[in-house]
Design an enzyme around this catalytic site. Structure first.
Site, PDB file in Angstrom:
ATOM      1  N   LEU A  12       0.424  -1.293  -0.151  1.00  0.00           N
ATOM      2  CA  LEU A  12       0.126  -0.113  -0.141  1.00  0.00           C
ATOM      3  C   LEU A  12       0.714   1.308  -0.143  1.00  0.00           C
ATOM      4  O   LEU A  12       1.680   1.272   0.503  1.00  0.00           O
ATOM      5  CB  LEU A  12      -1.065   0.032   1.225  1.00  0.00           C
ATOM      6  CG  LEU A  12      -2.010   0.453   0.903  1.00  0.00           C
ATOM      7  CD1 LEU A  12      -3.033  -0.383   0.294  1.00  0.00           C
ATOM      8  CD2 LEU A  12      -3.235   0.547   2.269  1.00  0.00           C
ATOM      9  N   PRO A  13       0.493   2.312  -0.773  1.00  0.00           N
ATOM     10  CA  PRO A  13       1.249   3.451  -0.955  1.00  0.00           C
ATOM     11  C   PRO A  13       0.831   4.330   0.336  1.00  0.00           C
ATOM     12  O   PRO A  13       0.405   5.619   0.170  1.00  0.00           O
ATOM     13  CB  PRO A  13       0.882   4.380  -2.180  1.00  0.00           C
ATOM     14  CG  PRO A  13      -0.719   3.755  -2.268  1.00  0.00           C
ATOM     15  CD  PRO A  13      -0.612   2.083  -1.650  1.00  0.00           C
ATOM     16  N   CYS A  14       1.139   4.025   1.472  1.00  0.00           N
ATOM     17  CA  CYS A  14       0.759   4.542   2.673  1.00  0.00           C
ATOM     18  C   CYS A  14       1.168   5.882   2.974  1.00  0.00           C
ATOM     19  O   CYS A  14       1.312   6.788   3.718  1.00  0.00           O
ATOM     20  CB  CYS A  14       0.658   3.826   3.972  1.00  0.00           C
ATOM     21  SG  CYS A  14       2.075   2.474   3.973  1.00  0.00           S
ATOM     22  N   HIS A  15       2.590   6.061   2.115  1.00  0.00           N
ATOM     23  CA  HIS A  15       3.325   7.157   2.139  1.00  0.00           C
ATOM     24  C   HIS A  15       2.686   8.394   1.738  1.00  0.00           C
ATOM     25  O   HIS A  15       2.924   9.697   1.753  1.00  0.00           O
ATOM     26  CB  HIS A  15       4.772   6.924   1.579  1.00  0.00           C
ATOM     27  CG  HIS A  15       4.650   6.683   0.213  1.00  0.00           C
ATOM     28  ND1 HIS A  15       4.153   5.539  -0.329  1.00  0.00           N
ATOM     29  CD2 HIS A  15       4.975   7.428  -1.049  1.00  0.00           C
ATOM     30  CE1 HIS A  15       4.279   5.637  -1.661  1.00  0.00           C
ATOM     31  NE2 HIS A  15       4.653   6.908  -2.087  1.00  0.00           N
TER      32      HIS A  15
END
Length: 124
Positions: free
Chosen positions: A62-65
DNA sequence: AGGTTGACTGGGG
DNA sequence: TCCCCAGCCAACC
């Protein structure tokens, strides 16, 4: 670390966490979304903190950044490592203001393009 | 069933 | 603009 013990209870795909993941996965490169925004898009404007918690438990894919605070500030350094989150975002073309915060005016995700197969059932 | 927790938020000082 | 405080909510224990 938290994935040592196999304690992943894959619940129904309609769980709040799952919806959060589904939505976060749709944030385009070069753009960011706020915790509160994600929560609101899911119909729970007050669940921003819960979204943060979901990020903590998120898988690496997941691109949680791309999820940041409403002020444009990034997550605590210990989450991704010192400077890591900023580097990733800048690499995607996200610009920062002199105060070290993201220029939300230009990079905040509008939420458009979330044509997921049955994502959310909100007002849009 | 209840108390605690936290990658949040907005308002007030 | 920064710091502190109270409100929020789902998952954890």
């Amino acid at each position: 670390m938290n994935h040592s013990s196999g304690r992943h209870k894959q619940k129904a795909e309609g769980d709040f966490f799952s919806r959060v993941y589904r939505l976060v996965a749709c944030i385009p490169s070069g753009q960011v979304a706020t915790y509160g925004q994600i929560a609101a898009m899911l119909g729970n404007p007050g669940a921003a903190r819960t979204v943060g918690w979901a990020m903590q438990a998120a898988s690496e894919g997941l691109p949680c950044h791309r999820v940041v605070s409403a002020s444009g500030a990034l997550s605590p350094p210990e989450v991704f490592g010192p400077g890591v989150q900023r580097e990733r975002l800048e690499h995607e073309g996200v610009s920062f203001l002199p105060n070290g915060r993201i220029d939300l005016k230009h990079h905040l995700w509008s939420g458009e393009g979330v044509n997921l197969e049955g994502e959310v059932s909100g007002p849009w």
